[in-house]
Design an enzyme around this catalytic site. Sequence first.
Site, short mmCIF file in Angstrom:
data_model
loop_
_atom_site.label_atom_id
_atom_site.label_comp_id
_atom_site.label_asym_id
_atom_site.label_seq_id
_atom_site.Cartn_x
_atom_site.Cartn_y
_atom_site.Cartn_z
N ASN A 154 11.60 -14.84 -6.80
CA ASN A 154 13.05 -14.62 -6.72
C ASN A 154 13.79 -15.67 -5.89
O ASN A 154 14.97 -15.89 -6.10
CB ASN A 154 13.36 -13.19 -6.25
CG ASN A 154 12.85 -12.90 -4.87
OD1 ASN A 154 11.99 -13.60 -4.34
ND2 ASN A 154 13.37 -11.85 -4.26
N GLU A 252 5.73 -10.57 4.20
CA GLU A 252 7.13 -10.18 3.95
C GLU A 252 7.14 -9.45 2.63
O GLU A 252 6.83 -10.03 1.59
CB GLU A 252 8.03 -11.42 3.85
CG GLU A 252 8.12 -12.27 5.10
CD GLU A 252 8.86 -11.59 6.24
OE1 GLU A 252 9.51 -10.55 6.01
OE2 GLU A 252 8.74 -12.08 7.36
N CYS A 286 14.78 -9.07 -2.16
CA CYS A 286 14.14 -8.12 -1.24
C CYS A 286 15.20 -7.44 -0.39
O CYS A 286 15.02 -6.31 0.06
CB CYS A 286 13.13 -8.83 -0.37
SG CYS A 286 13.81 -10.30 0.40
N GLU A 466 9.86 -14.70 9.67
CA GLU A 466 10.00 -16.09 9.20
C GLU A 466 11.31 -16.64 9.74
O GLU A 466 12.16 -15.89 10.20
CB GLU A 466 10.14 -16.19 7.67
CG GLU A 466 9.18 -15.58 6.93
CD GLU A 466 8.88 -16.06 5.54
OE1 GLU A 466 9.53 -15.54 4.65
OE2 GLU A 466 7.97 -16.88 5.35
P1 NAP Z 1 4.09 -9.83 -6.32
O1 NAP Z 1 3.76 -9.34 -7.65
O2 NAP Z 1 3.51 -9.14 -5.14
O3 NAP Z 1 3.70 -11.39 -6.31
C1 NAP Z 1 3.91 -12.21 -5.19
C2 NAP Z 1 2.91 -13.34 -5.19
O4 NAP Z 1 1.60 -12.79 -5.06
C3 NAP Z 1 2.88 -14.14 -6.50
O5 NAP Z 1 2.60 -15.49 -6.23
C4 NAP Z 1 1.73 -13.49 -7.24
O6 NAP Z 1 1.13 -14.31 -8.22
C5 NAP Z 1 0.77 -13.23 -6.11
N1 NAP Z 1 -0.26 -12.23 -6.42
C6 NAP Z 1 -0.20 -11.24 -7.35
N2 NAP Z 1 -1.36 -10.54 -7.34
C7 NAP Z 1 -2.13 -11.08 -6.38
C8 NAP Z 1 -3.43 -10.78 -5.89
N3 NAP Z 1 -4.16 -9.78 -6.38
N4 NAP Z 1 -3.93 -11.56 -4.90
C9 NAP Z 1 -3.20 -12.56 -4.37
N5 NAP Z 1 -1.97 -12.89 -4.80
C10 NAP Z 1 -1.44 -12.16 -5.79
O7 NAP Z 1 5.68 -9.85 -6.07
P2 NAP Z 1 6.80 -10.48 -7.02
O8 NAP Z 1 6.98 -9.60 -8.18
O9 NAP Z 1 6.54 -11.92 -7.26
O10 NAP Z 1 8.08 -10.40 -6.05
C11 NAP Z 1 8.83 -9.26 -5.91
C12 NAP Z 1 8.49 -8.56 -4.61
O11 NAP Z 1 8.62 -9.47 -3.52
C13 NAP Z 1 9.45 -7.44 -4.29
O12 NAP Z 1 8.73 -6.34 -3.79
C14 NAP Z 1 10.34 -8.03 -3.20
O13 NAP Z 1 10.95 -7.09 -2.36
C15 NAP Z 1 9.37 -8.89 -2.48
N6 NAP Z 1 10.06 -9.93 -1.70
C16 NAP Z 1 10.10 -9.79 -0.36
C17 NAP Z 1 10.76 -10.72 0.42
C18 NAP Z 1 10.81 -10.58 1.91
O14 NAP Z 1 11.07 -11.57 2.58
N7 NAP Z 1 10.57 -9.41 2.47
C19 NAP Z 1 11.40 -11.81 -0.20
C20 NAP Z 1 11.37 -11.91 -1.58
C21 NAP Z 1 10.67 -10.97 -2.34
P3 NAP Z 1 1.59 -14.23 -9.77
O15 NAP Z 1 3.02 -14.61 -9.79
O16 NAP Z 1 0.68 -15.19 -10.41
O17 NAP Z 1 1.37 -12.81 -10.19
#
Ligand code: NAP
Length: 498
Positions: A154, A252, A286, A466
Amino acid sequence: MPAPKLYKNYINGEWVEPRGGKTFENVNPADKSDIVGLFPASDKCDLEEAVAAAKAAYNGWRLTPPPKRADILFRAAQMLVERKEELARDMTREMGKILKETRGDVQEAIDMGLYMAGEGRRLLGYTSTSELPNKFAMCVRQPLGVCGMITPWNFPMAIPSWKIFPALICGNTVVFKPASDTPLSGYNFAKILNEAGLPKGVLNLITGSGGKVGEPLMRHPDVSVISFTGSTEIGRQVSVACAPDFRHCHLEMGGKNMILVMDDAKLELAVDGALWGGFGTTGQRCTAASRVGVHKKVYKQFLDRFVARAKALKVGNGLDPTVEMGPCINAKQRESVHEYVEIGKNEGARLLCGGTALTDGDHAKGAFYAPTIFGDCDPKMRVSQEEIFGPVVSVIPFDTFEQGVEIANGVVYGLSSSIYTQDVNRAFAAMRDLYTGIVYINAPTIGAEIHLPFGGVKQTGNGHREAGIAGIDVFSEWKSIYVDYSGTLQRAQIDTHS
Ligand code: NAP
């Protein structure tokens, strides 16, 4: 259509194909016929090479004076400035958010680059007194080694920059795995940093799935720090993977953020904030304001204006400058959003607008969903509790300030919150009582700046932050140093009190 460009990994200063020869498609979410590029579907073998390169480069980089490291970061930030428009366009094409927002994403990386480059002439520790004569005491920061960065889609350049710039300035080397929905922005960022002059092996980029690349990265014994931004579900797995060897991990994760609109709020300002907070980045932040609590005295006025404004939002391809909201990141995410809308309806929330995929005209090309508002939500409904990560806002009525704060705090997440009020006493009480990592007064839940700590409490984070100096803390460790120049054995705590 010309054949899509074939991209490579960047390992040890070379652009290389993945050992297994496999690739995956990066698809424009606003137009599924537009293939942005083919990226390496890497696996454990590629990852091993990237970690080995980062490990080998560590000593040289650790011993490079920080102001020299900073020269490279300054150059990278300047290159980001020069290429901002092209980088923003690539980002809109691969992940859909509107150009104004992708320009902001690149700007955040520029700001972070300049801030962390400035740290090259600080990285401050401190000197202190000693309880013994002829003894000197100080503490300094030292790097940790190889850092593994796992990032979401995102904020595909801003979030990598929040991790990579501070890690580099502290003297660590990096293996970077961007999200599979946004590998191009990760590629663009890594390419610029390397063109700016990073020695080989200091920053390695490796694309591929979470399972094939993220998993072995987070478990690798030669990786000292994992910095992860993404869902709470995967963050928990990262935490467990790092625990046995006590490797550092910085997490995060998700959010369910709330705006409180008090009875004395400037209503039009609150509506502006709820609209931007709820539907900016198609609600896929997020920090998105996915809940809005409204005092019952102004509930109807607020809701009427909010719904009218949401219905009028222009949804479409983010490259069109008149568009106000882009698509969901992909068709699967749009399905998940729609499932939540069905859940909300079944729970008895009142659907006031949206609630459907957009499939008319050019909308049929992409993963578009109508801006959706539920009214009369109970704070305990699933649509009021769970992160939807799409253009859906749950509006919850309340009677008193205390009740509003209790509702705001009554979720498992704790990233961001906000209150609209003209009453300074209430504003200060809210700053004290809202239990989130970030609090806004008379502004929506989104809009963090890079020089303040960013992160959340409860199931949003694991105590780290961060950005700002807090970001430096993640990528450095304290070393306390005592120099005894007395020429005798002096025993702390013992000789002082004998
Ligand atoms: P996600 O599915 O958890 O993926 C995040 C990252 O982790 C991606 O690079 C993903 O790779 C990788 N990943 C997935 N499965 C994994 C595994 N089993 N082992 C290691 N890495 C793995 O999250 P998203 O859908 O990309 O992002 C949305 C989420 O991020 C939301 O919950 C949002 O709130 C959160 N977010 C939080 C913040 C904050 O600062 N708090 C900021 C932005 C977003 P792939 O893409 O290859 O699946």
